[in-house]
Design a protein around this motif. Structure first.
Motif, short mmCIF file in Angstrom:
data_model
loop_
_atom_site.label_atom_id
_atom_site.label_comp_id
_atom_site.label_asym_id
_atom_site.label_seq_id
_atom_site.Cartn_x
_atom_site.Cartn_y
_atom_site.Cartn_z
N UNK A 14 0.84 -1.18 0.00
CA UNK A 14 0.00 0.00 0.00
C UNK A 14 0.88 1.24 0.00
N UNK A 15 0.53 2.21 -0.85
CA UNK A 15 1.24 3.49 -0.90
C UNK A 15 0.42 4.53 -0.15
N UNK A 16 1.10 5.31 0.67
CA UNK A 16 0.45 6.34 1.47
C UNK A 16 0.98 7.71 1.07
N UNK A 17 0.09 8.68 0.94
CA UNK A 17 0.48 10.06 0.76
C UNK A 17 0.33 10.78 2.07
N UNK A 38 5.96 6.58 13.78
CA UNK A 38 5.86 6.12 15.16
C UNK A 38 4.60 5.29 15.32
N UNK A 39 4.76 4.03 15.67
CA UNK A 39 3.62 3.14 15.84
C UNK A 39 3.02 3.25 17.23
N UNK A 60 5.21 7.05 0.80
CA UNK A 60 5.92 5.82 1.14
C UNK A 60 5.07 4.65 0.67
N UNK A 61 5.70 3.52 0.48
CA UNK A 61 4.97 2.29 0.13
C UNK A 61 5.41 1.21 1.10
N UNK A 62 4.45 0.48 1.64
CA UNK A 62 4.72 -0.47 2.73
C UNK A 62 4.20 -1.85 2.36
N UNK A 63 5.10 -2.82 2.45
CA UNK A 63 4.74 -4.22 2.22
C UNK A 63 4.22 -4.83 3.52
N UNK A 64 3.09 -5.51 3.44
CA UNK A 64 2.59 -6.23 4.61
C UNK A 64 3.49 -7.43 4.88
N UNK A 65 4.17 -7.41 6.02
CA UNK A 65 5.10 -8.48 6.38
C UNK A 65 4.48 -9.29 7.51
N UNK A 66 3.96 -10.45 7.19
CA UNK A 66 3.26 -11.25 8.19
C UNK A 66 4.17 -11.79 9.28
N UNK A 67 5.48 -11.86 8.97
CA UNK A 67 6.42 -12.40 9.95
C UNK A 67 7.20 -11.30 10.66
N UNK A 68 6.79 -10.05 10.50
CA UNK A 68 7.51 -8.94 11.12
C UNK A 68 7.07 -8.67 12.54
N UNK A 69 7.37 -7.46 13.01
CA UNK A 69 7.06 -7.08 14.39
C UNK A 69 5.72 -6.38 14.51
N UNK A 72 4.06 -3.23 9.84
CA UNK A 72 3.40 -3.16 8.54
C UNK A 72 1.91 -3.49 8.66
N UNK A 73 1.58 -4.38 9.59
CA UNK A 73 0.17 -4.69 9.82
C UNK A 73 -0.56 -3.44 10.29
N UNK A 74 0.06 -2.69 11.19
CA UNK A 74 -0.53 -1.45 11.69
C UNK A 74 -0.72 -0.45 10.56
N UNK A 75 0.28 -0.31 9.70
CA UNK A 75 0.16 0.61 8.57
C UNK A 75 -1.01 0.22 7.69
#
Length: 304
Positions: A14-17, A38-39, A60-69, A72-75
């Motif tokens: 997803x790309x965010x403006x 800041x999450x 910015x563009x953010x990849x959903x990383x299912x194995x991350x911390x 990216x899920x929050x974004x």
């Protein structure tokens, strides 16, 4: 800042403006720069800027990383148009240097800083090429936009169609004076760095993660402004020891990848374990990343 635009630019990307809440003009930035969001958990995540370097909006563009911390899920789940988020930056440890020509290599979400570089190099009329690989076309963000900028300079490598990027073909014959920029998964960066050895070309990379090795003997650092001596225990983190001693150092990733904690070194020789500094910067030994790095010759005298 406020989220003012949101678009799915590839599968799970997803790309965010982002614009300032008060409507003020955004600070300019250069390709390779990243910002920190800041999450809600207090952690800060770094994302490369990929839009226009000058204007009223950052992208910015953010990849959903299912194995991350969970960042990216929050974004993906919470940063919708109208949402506000604390942002720091931009910072840049991946700047475009002056070179006779350029080769840009991107893997997956590593396209974000590379896209910004392509846009600027095209505007300069520079000599450049770009190779972009991903698991499939559906997972590769900004393909159409990059193709419009690069034209015949672009080579796409969707893995399900063409396999992994053929680095021998992409690199071609050695070209002294060429700067190679690579961003993406660690295996791609390592492969490019290895393939480019001994060719007379410079390789610049940006990593999303680092293998953090915290093993090592105890050592001491001295705080230049006060003379205070802080002992770092064997296997301990320098940044933790500084915090416990009441010496404040701003930090974010704690993995040696973001550059937030960069600290000046006035004496001693650091053992660099970060993924930010170039070989030239490491050899100068005048800055270090205390979140992961240690000491070769001490005591280290820190510009704090």
């Amino acid at each position: 800042m406020r989220v003012v635009a949101r678009e799915e630019v590839a599968r799970d990307v997803v790309a965010l403006g982002l614009e300032s809440v008060d409507g003020s003009r955004m600070p300019p930035w250069a390709p390779g720069a990243h910002i920190e969001l800041a999450g809600p958990d207090g952690l800060r995540r770094q994302y490369s800027l990929c839009g226009e370097p000058v204007g009223d909006r950052w992208q910015v563009a953010v990849l959903r990383a299912n194995q991350g911390r969970g960042g990216s899920q929050w974004v993906h789940e919470s940063l919708v148009p109208g949402a506000t988020v604390e942002v720091r930056g931009p910072r840049n440890h991946f700047e475009l240097v002056e070179a006779e020509e350029y080769l840009l290599v991107a893997g997956g979400i590593g396209i974000t800083p590379i896209l910004a570089m392509a846009r600027v190099l095209a505007a300069r009329g520079a000599s450049w090429q770009v190779a972009y690989g991903g698991r499939s076309r559906a997972t590769m963000a900004f393909v159409d936009e990059l193709a419009a900028i690069a034209g015949e300079r672009l080579t796409l490598w969707p893995e399900e169609e063409a396999g992994l990027i053929d680095l021998a073909a992409v690199l071609g014959e050695p070209r002294a004076g060429r700067a190679i920029y690579v961003c993406g998964p660690e295996p791609l960066i390592a492969a490019v760095e290895q393939a480019a050895q001994g060719r007379g070309e410079t390789v610049h990379s940006e990593r999303f993660s680092a293998t953090v090795d915290r093993a090592g003997d105890a050592f001491e650092v001295q705080i230049a402004s006060t003379g205070q001596v802080v002992t770092v225990p064997a296997g301990g983190d320098l940044i933790d020891a500084l915090q416990e001693a009441g010496v404040g150092v701003e930090f974010s990733c704690r993995e040696g990848t973001c550059g937030t904690c960069e600290t000046g070194v006035l004496g001693g020789v650091p053992e660099h374990r970060d993924a930010v500094l170039s070989e030239e910067e490491r050899a100068a030994n005048d800055v270090m990343m205390p979140c992961v790095s240690r000491c070769l010759e001490g005591p280290l005298v820190l510009d704090l």
